[in-house]
Design an enzyme around this catalytic site. Structure first.
Site, PDB file in Angstrom:
ATOM      1  N   SER A  51      -6.983   0.691 -16.051  1.00 41.68           N
ATOM      2  CA  SER A  51      -5.895   1.679 -16.010  1.00 41.68           C
ATOM      3  C   SER A  51      -5.781   2.333 -17.375  1.00 41.68           C
ATOM      4  CB  SER A  51      -4.574   0.976 -15.682  1.00 41.68           C
ATOM      5  OG  SER A  51      -3.490   1.845 -15.913  1.00 41.68           O
TER       6      SER A  51
ATOM      7  N   TYR B 285       1.113  -6.069 -17.436  1.00 41.05           N
ATOM      8  CA  TYR B 285       0.172  -5.140 -16.792  1.00 41.05           C
ATOM      9  C   TYR B 285      -0.747  -4.520 -17.845  1.00 41.05           C
ATOM     10  CZ  TYR B 285      -1.572  -1.321 -13.868  1.00 41.05           C
ATOM     11  OH  TYR B 285      -2.390  -0.455 -13.174  1.00 41.05           O
TER      12      TYR B 285
HETATM   13  N1  LIG Z   1      -1.588   3.878  -8.638  1.00 36.59           N
HETATM   14  C1  LIG Z   1      -1.787   4.166  -9.900  1.00 36.59           C
HETATM   15  O1  LIG Z   1      -1.144   5.049 -10.496  1.00 36.59           O
HETATM   16  C2  LIG Z   1      -2.813   3.386 -10.687  1.00 36.59           C
HETATM   17  C3  LIG Z   1      -3.158   3.834 -11.974  1.00 36.59           C
HETATM   18  C4  LIG Z   1      -4.106   3.127 -12.693  1.00 36.59           C
HETATM   19  C5  LIG Z   1      -4.732   2.021 -12.139  1.00 36.59           C
HETATM   20  N2  LIG Z   1      -4.375   1.624 -10.879  1.00 36.59           N
HETATM   21  C6  LIG Z   1      -5.044   0.425 -10.350  1.00 36.59           C
HETATM   22  O2  LIG Z   1      -5.620   0.718  -9.087  1.00 36.59           O
HETATM   23  C7  LIG Z   1      -5.737  -0.489  -8.331  1.00 36.59           C
HETATM   24  C8  LIG Z   1      -5.166  -0.284  -6.933  1.00 36.59           C
HETATM   25  O3  LIG Z   1      -3.813   0.081  -7.043  1.00 36.59           O
HETATM   26  P1  LIG Z   1      -3.030   0.911  -5.946  1.00 36.59           P
HETATM   27  O4  LIG Z   1      -2.081   1.742  -6.708  1.00 36.59           O
HETATM   28  O5  LIG Z   1      -3.981   1.539  -4.995  1.00 36.59           O
HETATM   29  O6  LIG Z   1      -2.177  -0.269  -5.289  1.00 36.59           O
HETATM   30  P2  LIG Z   1      -1.961  -0.882  -3.845  1.00 36.59           P
HETATM   31  O7  LIG Z   1      -0.911  -1.897  -4.084  1.00 36.59           O
HETATM   32  O8  LIG Z   1      -1.727   0.153  -2.800  1.00 36.59           O
HETATM   33  O9  LIG Z   1      -3.362  -1.597  -3.500  1.00 36.59           O
HETATM   34  C9  LIG Z   1      -3.725  -2.846  -3.964  1.00 36.59           C
HETATM   35  C10 LIG Z   1      -4.299  -3.664  -2.826  1.00 36.59           C
HETATM   36  O10 LIG Z   1      -4.724  -4.927  -3.372  1.00 36.59           O
HETATM   37  C11 LIG Z   1      -4.312  -5.957  -2.490  1.00 36.59           C
HETATM   38  N3  LIG Z   1      -4.163  -7.205  -3.242  1.00 36.59           N
HETATM   39  C12 LIG Z   1      -3.193  -7.520  -4.149  1.00 36.59           C
HETATM   40  N4  LIG Z   1      -3.381  -8.762  -4.616  1.00 36.59           N
HETATM   41  C13 LIG Z   1      -4.498  -9.242  -3.999  1.00 36.59           C
HETATM   42  C14 LIG Z   1      -5.201 -10.475  -4.063  1.00 36.59           C
HETATM   43  N5  LIG Z   1      -4.801 -11.478  -4.863  1.00 36.59           N
HETATM   44  N6  LIG Z   1      -6.308 -10.642  -3.293  1.00 36.59           N
HETATM   45  C15 LIG Z   1      -6.730  -9.638  -2.463  1.00 36.59           C
HETATM   46  N7  LIG Z   1      -6.102  -8.454  -2.368  1.00 36.59           N
HETATM   47  C16 LIG Z   1      -4.993  -8.249  -3.120  1.00 36.59           C
HETATM   48  C17 LIG Z   1      -2.982  -5.470  -1.909  1.00 36.59           C
HETATM   49  O11 LIG Z   1      -2.651  -6.145  -0.693  1.00 36.59           O
HETATM   50  C18 LIG Z   1      -3.265  -3.989  -1.732  1.00 36.59           C
HETATM   51  O12 LIG Z   1      -3.794  -3.720  -0.445  1.00 36.59           O
HETATM   52  C19 LIG Z   1      -4.980  -1.572  -9.138  1.00 36.59           C
HETATM   53  O13 LIG Z   1      -5.900  -2.347  -9.881  1.00 36.59           O
HETATM   54  C20 LIG Z   1      -4.116  -0.752 -10.078  1.00 36.59           C
HETATM   55  O14 LIG Z   1      -3.762  -1.453 -11.248  1.00 36.59           O
HETATM   56  C21 LIG Z   1      -3.429   2.270 -10.146  1.00 36.59           C
END
Ligand SMILES: NC(=O)c1ccc[n+]([C@@H]2O[C@H](COP(=O)([O-])OP(=O)(O)OC[C@H]3O[C@@H](n4cnc5c(N)ncnc54)[C@H](O)[C@@H]3O)[C@@H](O)[C@H]2O)c1
Length: 223
Positions: free
Chosen positions: A150, A165
């Site tokens: 991130s 985080y």
């Molecule tokens: N959304 C943003 O703005 C953003 C920005 C930078 C980085 N990210 C990163 O992108 C990635 C996805 O985030 P998102 O925003 O799509 O979130 P999200 O919560 O929609 O998706 C995450 C998925 O991971 C699954 N998950 C969580 N813990 C788990 C585990 N222990 N085992 C298996 N599955 C698990 C959840 O059930 C979910 O389906 C993350 O690593 C997040 O840090 C997101």
């Protein structure tokens, strides 16, 4: 569909989304399938992984995607994930480590348990999946690992703290570099991507937390 990933097998860990709408893993799994890959869709929530598979089946076709329930922070669960994928398709070309959770609070507000919870999901899971997938990629003589970090790993917004985080995503960057330099000569790439803010279910959840918790954070001040 360009077929860029034809005959490739991809594991997407965190292939669902944590609420209604589009998470990064769901989008990635569908994009891989559009490009011709077979996609092993892993999520803590079976229904979330199944939803992604259904979307792939509707758009791309049957026998292209499989849903698998696993907790990426548990060694036994991760080993089972890799074994089942290998039994089904016999190879793993791409590992997309997408799981991640946010957590609000600075060093004073954050509990020790919460610190460990965030590191278990955001960092330990990337270590465990690499541990079980790398020997397979090494035998194949090629493979690619994509670790979703991130922008928060290198920037911290003023007035709002997500200490665990931010620190966990910094650890993802270091873990990625260490794996990349160890395995480059074996034909295995390991890269991290550092997305900025995207409207996903995780962000909806954090925004809700933020709105409820004026006591533990300071809102950004305007000059
Ligand atoms: N959304 C943003 O703005 C953003 C920005 C930078 C980085 N990210 C990163 O992108 C990635 C996805 O985030 P998102 O925003 O799509 O979130 P999200 O919560 O929609 O998706 C995450 C998925 O991971 C699954 N998950 C969580 N813990 C788990 C585990 N222990 N085992 C298996 N599955 C698990 C959840 O059930 C979910 O389906 C993350 O690593 C997040 O840090 C997101």
């Amino acid at each position: 569909m360009s077929g860029k990933l034809k005959d490739r097998v991809a594991i997407v860990v965190g292939a669902g989304s944590s609420g209604p709408g589009w998470g990064n893993g769901k989008c990635t799994a569908i994009t891989f399938a559009r490009e011709g890959a077979k996609v092993f869709c892993v999520d803590l929530k079976r229904a979330a992984a199944e939803e992604t598979v259904e979307l792939i089946e509707k758009e791309v076709g049957k026998d292209v995607a499989v849903a698998f329930e696993a907790n990426a922070s548990h060694n036994v669960s991760v080993k089972a994930m890799v074994d089942v994928c290998m039994a089904k398709w016999g190879r793993i070309d791409i590992l997309d480590n997408n799981v991640g959770i946010g957590s609000q609070g600075g060093p004073v507000e954050l509990s020790e348990d919460e610190w460990h919870r965030v590191f278990d999901v955001n960092v330990k899971s990337f270590f465990l999946t690499a541990k079980h997938v790398l020997p397979i990629m090494e035998k194949q003589g090629k493979g690619a690992i994509v670790n979703v970090s991130s922008i928060a790993s290198i920037r911290s917004p003023k007035g709002i703290s997500y200490l665990a985080y931010n620190a966990s995503k910094g650890a993802v960057n270091s873990l990625t570099m260490a794996i990349a330099s160890q395995y480059a000569e074996k034909g295995i790439r390991c890269n991290a991507i550092l997305p900025g803010l995207m409207h996903t279910p995780m962000i909806d959840f954090l925004a809700e937390q933020y709105a409820k918790s004026e006591k533990i954070i300071t809102r950004p001040t305007r000059r």
